[in-house]
Structures are given as structure tokens and as C-alpha cells.
Design a protein around this motif. Structure first.
Motif, mmCIF file in Angstrom:
data_model
loop_
_atom_site.group_PDB
_atom_site.id
_atom_site.type_symbol
_atom_site.label_atom_id
_atom_site.label_comp_id
_atom_site.label_asym_id
_atom_site.label_seq_id
_atom_site.Cartn_x
_atom_site.Cartn_y
_atom_site.Cartn_z
ATOM 1 N N UNK A 32 70.481 17.867 21.866
ATOM 2 C CA UNK A 32 70.678 19.315 21.925
ATOM 3 C C UNK A 32 69.354 19.972 22.278
ATOM 4 N N UNK A 33 69.382 21.016 23.120
ATOM 5 C CA UNK A 33 68.128 21.540 23.652
ATOM 6 C C UNK A 33 67.826 22.991 23.306
ATOM 7 N N UNK A 34 68.813 23.749 22.814
ATOM 8 C CA UNK A 34 68.572 25.142 22.470
ATOM 9 C C UNK A 34 69.268 25.455 21.150
ATOM 10 N N UNK A 35 68.593 26.260 20.313
ATOM 11 C CA UNK A 35 69.127 26.605 19.000
ATOM 12 C C UNK A 35 68.906 28.083 18.720
ATOM 13 N N UNK A 36 69.882 28.700 18.082
ATOM 14 C CA UNK A 36 69.761 30.083 17.641
ATOM 15 C C UNK A 36 70.213 30.143 16.185
ATOM 16 N N UNK A 37 69.265 30.404 15.274
ATOM 17 C CA UNK A 37 69.623 30.519 13.865
ATOM 18 C C UNK A 37 70.205 31.902 13.595
ATOM 19 N N UNK A 38 71.179 31.952 12.683
ATOM 20 C CA UNK A 38 71.772 33.225 12.293
ATOM 21 C C UNK A 38 71.997 33.244 10.787
ATOM 22 N N UNK A 39 72.707 34.271 10.293
ATOM 23 C CA UNK A 39 72.860 34.468 8.856
ATOM 24 C C UNK A 39 73.697 33.376 8.198
ATOM 25 N N UNK A 40 74.540 32.700 8.949
ATOM 26 C CA UNK A 40 75.432 31.710 8.359
ATOM 27 C C UNK A 40 75.088 30.273 8.720
ATOM 28 N N UNK A 41 74.185 30.082 9.660
ATOM 29 C CA UNK A 41 73.841 28.724 10.075
ATOM 30 C C UNK A 41 73.088 28.696 11.376
ATOM 31 N N UNK A 42 73.626 28.012 12.363
ATOM 32 C CA UNK A 42 72.902 27.863 13.622
ATOM 33 C C UNK A 42 73.881 27.613 14.774
ATOM 34 N N UNK A 43 73.543 28.145 15.953
ATOM 35 C CA UNK A 43 74.228 27.803 17.189
ATOM 36 C C UNK A 43 73.388 26.755 17.898
ATOM 37 N N UNK A 44 74.014 25.711 18.387
ATOM 38 C CA UNK A 44 73.293 24.631 19.064
ATOM 39 C C UNK A 44 73.930 24.366 20.417
ATOM 40 N N UNK A 45 73.079 24.105 21.436
ATOM 41 C CA UNK A 45 73.559 23.972 22.810
ATOM 42 C C UNK A 45 73.099 22.658 23.418
#
Length: 278
Positions: A32-45
Motif C-alpha cells: 500500500x502506498x498512500x494513507x489518510x488517517x481520520x477520526x475512525x481509522x485510516x484510508x489505505x490505497x
């Protein structure tokens, strides 16, 4: 450039830490190469062409009963990422001196106005590590300096260093999309002294820099700090971020073994950025 298809995994994580940090580390190792953390966890791409269902079997933290982690996945195109970002992006102001904004935001009255379209790249100023690195750059004298921005993402750190008077800046990222995005952002901000390259530390050779900026994850930093040290000028400065307060000892131990001295650290929501000098 072809429009790459990504797989987006939306992870819900409880409790958030240290599970999110471990999850990101394991996903990064799996491709996985991109991550966006948020209030509930993380988006991973991850790029669709690189993805196999068996990859998720290697993510050990998903099997850990101490954490409650669930996820959903979907395909996402790069332009969809950008549309989502535009819908949610708000300008970021750092230390009353610097604004990081999108082209559609109103021009601010600050000394350093940076216009960024991140697309699939990391580095808008929203994440704690980018914000702290921008703070360090604002507080440092870059006039006439040679600079390396390693793991440059959107190019935001390289752009601010150039705006602060750096004579030349090399921005390097291993991700192809980050490379193209940084090229666009460098042109958009009119900082001709920034050169963007696609690759890793193997590109450095024997080139020397007055300042090295590296906002990357802990494991890559530990592997690459000896190279950074060998590419720093005498009296040079290394700024690093991308790790938690608990990791400072390991990072500092590696820096000390390479002749670098701890000078200062910033902290923001358990993330840190650290300044080392030769």
C-alpha cells in the motif's frame, strides 16, 4: 499519464492507537502506498494492478484480538480522489506566516502562500508531521542553501524551502504519482530552483546538501539516516518526521551513531519532528 485505478480500503480501528500505526506499517510493507488517517481509522490505497486478495492475509494486526478492526474496499480513480479532496480540503495556516491552500481558495495575506493540488500524494499540511516540518522550515535560514526533500510527496516542503531563499532544492519520491504531482505543484508555485526526481536514496550519489528534510516512516528513516549523514555538508542540518514520540530514542540513537547531534523536537498529537545537526 495513464489514469491509474486504485483499491481504497477504509479501516475502522478501535482503539485507534497503537493499532493504526501498526496497521499502516504492515500495509506499507505489503505494498500500500498512500494513507489518510481520520477520526475512525485510516484510508489505505494500493494500485489495482499491484493488488491481490492474499495480501490481506499478511496483515497480522487484523488477527489480533486486542483490537477491533473492520474494513470496506472499493475501486477509486485518481480524479475521484482529487474530487473528494476538493470537497473536504480547507486551507492550513502555519505560524501566521504560511498558508497551504488549493487554487480555488482566496489568496491570503501571508509571506508564504503555497498552492497545492495533492491528488494521490501526501503532504497538504493537515497531517501533524507535515505541519511540524513546515514550522521547522519557517524557523530556519534557507538563504543560499542547497536542500534535499526526501519523500517529497506533493513537494510542499521543497516549495517552502525555495520560497525561503534556498539556492537549489532536490525533491525525491519513489512514487510515480507523487513525482508527477510535485512537478505540477513546483510549476504552479513558480519555484524554478526545485528539481523533482523519481526514486530513492540511491539517486543521491556523492552530492552534498546544507539541509535535508525527510518526512517518511520510522523504518525507512532508520535505514536511510546513514546515507543522509554522508550527504550532509559540514555543519549541515537534518530535519526528520513521520514517527511517534516513542520512536525518538531509536531515531536519535541512529543519528548519534552517524555523527549527528539532537538539537530540538516538536510534538503534535503524539507525532514528532526532530532537528539534528552535524
Amino acid at each position: 499519464m495513464e489514469n491509474t485505478i486504485y483499491i481504497e480500503y477504509s479501516f475502522s480501528v478501535s482503539p485507534l492507537q497503537p493499532a493504526t500505526d501498526i496497521l499502516i506499517a504492515e500495509l506499507g510493507e505489503a505494498g500500500f502506498e498512500s494513507f489518510v488517517e481520520n477520526e475512525t481509522g485510516v484510508l489505505a490505497y494500493i494500485q489495482k494492478e499491484e493488488f491481490e486478495e492474499a495480501i490481506m492475509d499478511s496483515i497480522e494486526i487484523l488477527k489480533n484480538a486486542d483490537f477491533d478492526i473492520s474494513f470496506e474496499k472499493k475501486e477509486i480513480e485518481q480524479e475521484n480522489w482529487n474530487a473528494t479532496w476538493e470537497k473536504n480540503f480547507t486551507p492550513i495556516q502555519v505560524a501566521e506566516q504560511c498558508m497551504v491552500r488549493a487554487p480555488f481558495h482566496e489568496k491570503p495575506d501571508v509571506p508564504f502562500d503555497i498552492i497545492i493540488e495533492p491528488k494521490m500524494s501526501f503532504g497538504t499540511g493537515h497531517h501533524e508531521t507535515t505541519h511540524m516540518m513546515l514550522q521547522f522550515i519557517l524557523d530556519h535560514n534557507f538563504e543560499g542553501k542547497t536542500v534535499l526533500d526526501m519523500g517529497s510527496g506533493t513537494g510542499v516542503l521543497a516549495i517552502l524551502a525555495a520560497m525561503k531563499g534556498a539556492r537549489s532544492v532536490d525533491a525525491i519520491d519513489i512514487d510515480n504519482w507523487c513525482y508527477h504531482n510535485a512537478l505540477e505543484n513546483v510549476e504552479r508555485n513558480g519555484v524554478d530552483q526545485v528539481q523533482v526526481f523519481e526514486g530513492d536514496v540511491s539517486l543521491l550519489g556523492s552530492k552534498k546538501y546544507d539541509v535535508i528534510l525527510a518526512n517518511i516512516n520510522r523504518n525507512i528513516l532508520l535505514a536511510d539516516i546513514p546515507t543522509y549523514a554522508s550527504n550532509l555538508m559540514a555543519n549541515g542540518t537534518l530535519f526528520v518526521s513521520g514517527f511517534y514520540e516513542d520512536d525518538i530514542f531509536a531515531i536519535s540513537e541512529k543519528c548519534t551513531s552517524c555523527g549527528l547531534k539532537f538539537e530540538k523536537n516538536l510534538s503534535r498529537n503524539n507525532w514528532v519532528a526532530v532537528k539534528y545537526v552535524f
